[in-house]
Design an enzyme around this catalytic site. Sequence first.
Site, PDB file in Angstrom:
ATOM      1  CB  CYS A  64      -0.746   0.212   1.227  1.00 18.52           C
ATOM      2  SG  CYS A  64      -2.024  -1.356   1.607  1.00 18.52           S
ATOM      3  CG  ASP A 451      16.608  35.865 -15.237  1.00 18.66           C
ATOM      4  OD1 ASP A 451      16.031  35.364 -16.345  1.00 18.66           O
ATOM      5  OD2 ASP A 451      15.880  36.242 -14.270  1.00 18.66           O
TER       6      ASP A 451
END
Length: 486
Positions: A64, A451
């Site tokens: 599970c 940038d």
Amino acid sequence: MHDASQLSTPKSSAPELDASRPNAAGLDAPFSLTPEQCRRARLARDARFDGRFFIGVVTTGIYCRPICPVTPPHEENVRYFGSAIAAAAAGFRPCLRCRPDSAPHSPPWRGTHTTLSRALALIDAGSLQHGSVAALCQRLGIGERYLRQLFQRHLGVSPKTYALYRQCLFAKQLLHDTALPITDIAYASGFTSLRRFNDAFQRQLHLTPSALRRRRADPQAPLTLTLTYRPPYHWARLRHFHALHRLARLEWIDDDSFGRTFRLGEVTGHFTARHLPERHAFSVSLALSDLSVLDTVVRCLRRLLDLDADTQTIEGHLAAALPGLALTPGLRLPGVWDLFEAGVRAVLGQQISITAAVRLQQQLVDQLGEQDTAGRRRFPTPAAIAASDLAFLKLPGARRETLKRFATAYRDGELGDDPASWQRLKGIGPWTAKVAAFRGLSDPDVWLDGDVGLRRALACQSQPLDPACAAPWRSYLTLQLWDTVI
């Protein structure tokens, strides 16, 4: 805990979590889990651990997810595994309630082992569905014996077994989520015959495809899949980024969804991904001209939406490495469909504003992008751009020639999947290559030095930041800094 029909007796040959080891497979990884951490996480059903480990229950023979809604089993009946394939190799079959096949796909056993990671990526891309182990090893530059040793040591299974189990898990997801006929599901999962599909499915998962089919097959029903992630997930910021860069008729976006057209080889399609925050998932509606590439498309979608990032671990690292940085939880990398598109967008975005770059990209899509029957546009192909004089783009001649050189080299197969190597082309520098890796590969460790937005964000910081400290997640540092200015 579950229906225990059709069980095989669990064996213990696969690697389990051990407090003395880095993780379930014994590979180095940027985080570690002990059995006690796993116990607390499963009892709390903490969604942040979904996909980081799996729970085998010896009394039922089922494995599970840590968020399984059933009554938790007693600890003495539990075994912990670092991957679904490790649980399967130990003899457990997947739970039909929590569906571990749909857990976030970020298995820690990939670790930092470069050869194993490359092998897994190539197998996930279908290399063993259409080729041999020998051909895979030739691409990796290693021997077959060494590859098998890697898989056995870290996963407890052979490469072929891993590939087959992965195909079956994908088919299981389609059986649960869609109304596709079983024949179509076999084809979409990479099987060449229905008989081989049925046989492999039953051997690998101890179930039959028809036993999972809960709805009547309808070939006309829309194809919809649920793609999960591990929270937190800051959808609002990702949506904002995509809205700033949206190309009309190619992309569409509203408060809780994002969609676009795409091309994958000769296959075309489009998708709409709707955010379901209460389920930590996206519901994705898909249209494809050929189902054979469905698995590849799903992997592209997971990368594009950055669904596999463990942001809790990433942000923990950034907080420790850069203690003066204020962090926004759940930021995700804003991907584009493929590396070529990312490269074109980067070339057109050189030294201009976002608004100006989007205007040029829109002109390119309107002039050279194919139009479908609904009036939507697809991003132009390398051949279409290479064949055009691009006179409609109001660009300096040198930039126009750079775009043509790039498209021509891509069309002719002269460029690889490493954008850093593109810099041998005149007009493509480090910034362009890094932007392409950032958006086209969703590379987690890109620092976009130079940038404009980053320079503005760094100027606002109260103390200097050393980007090198953020490795191997400098892309997420970029997002955190952009978040303060964009």
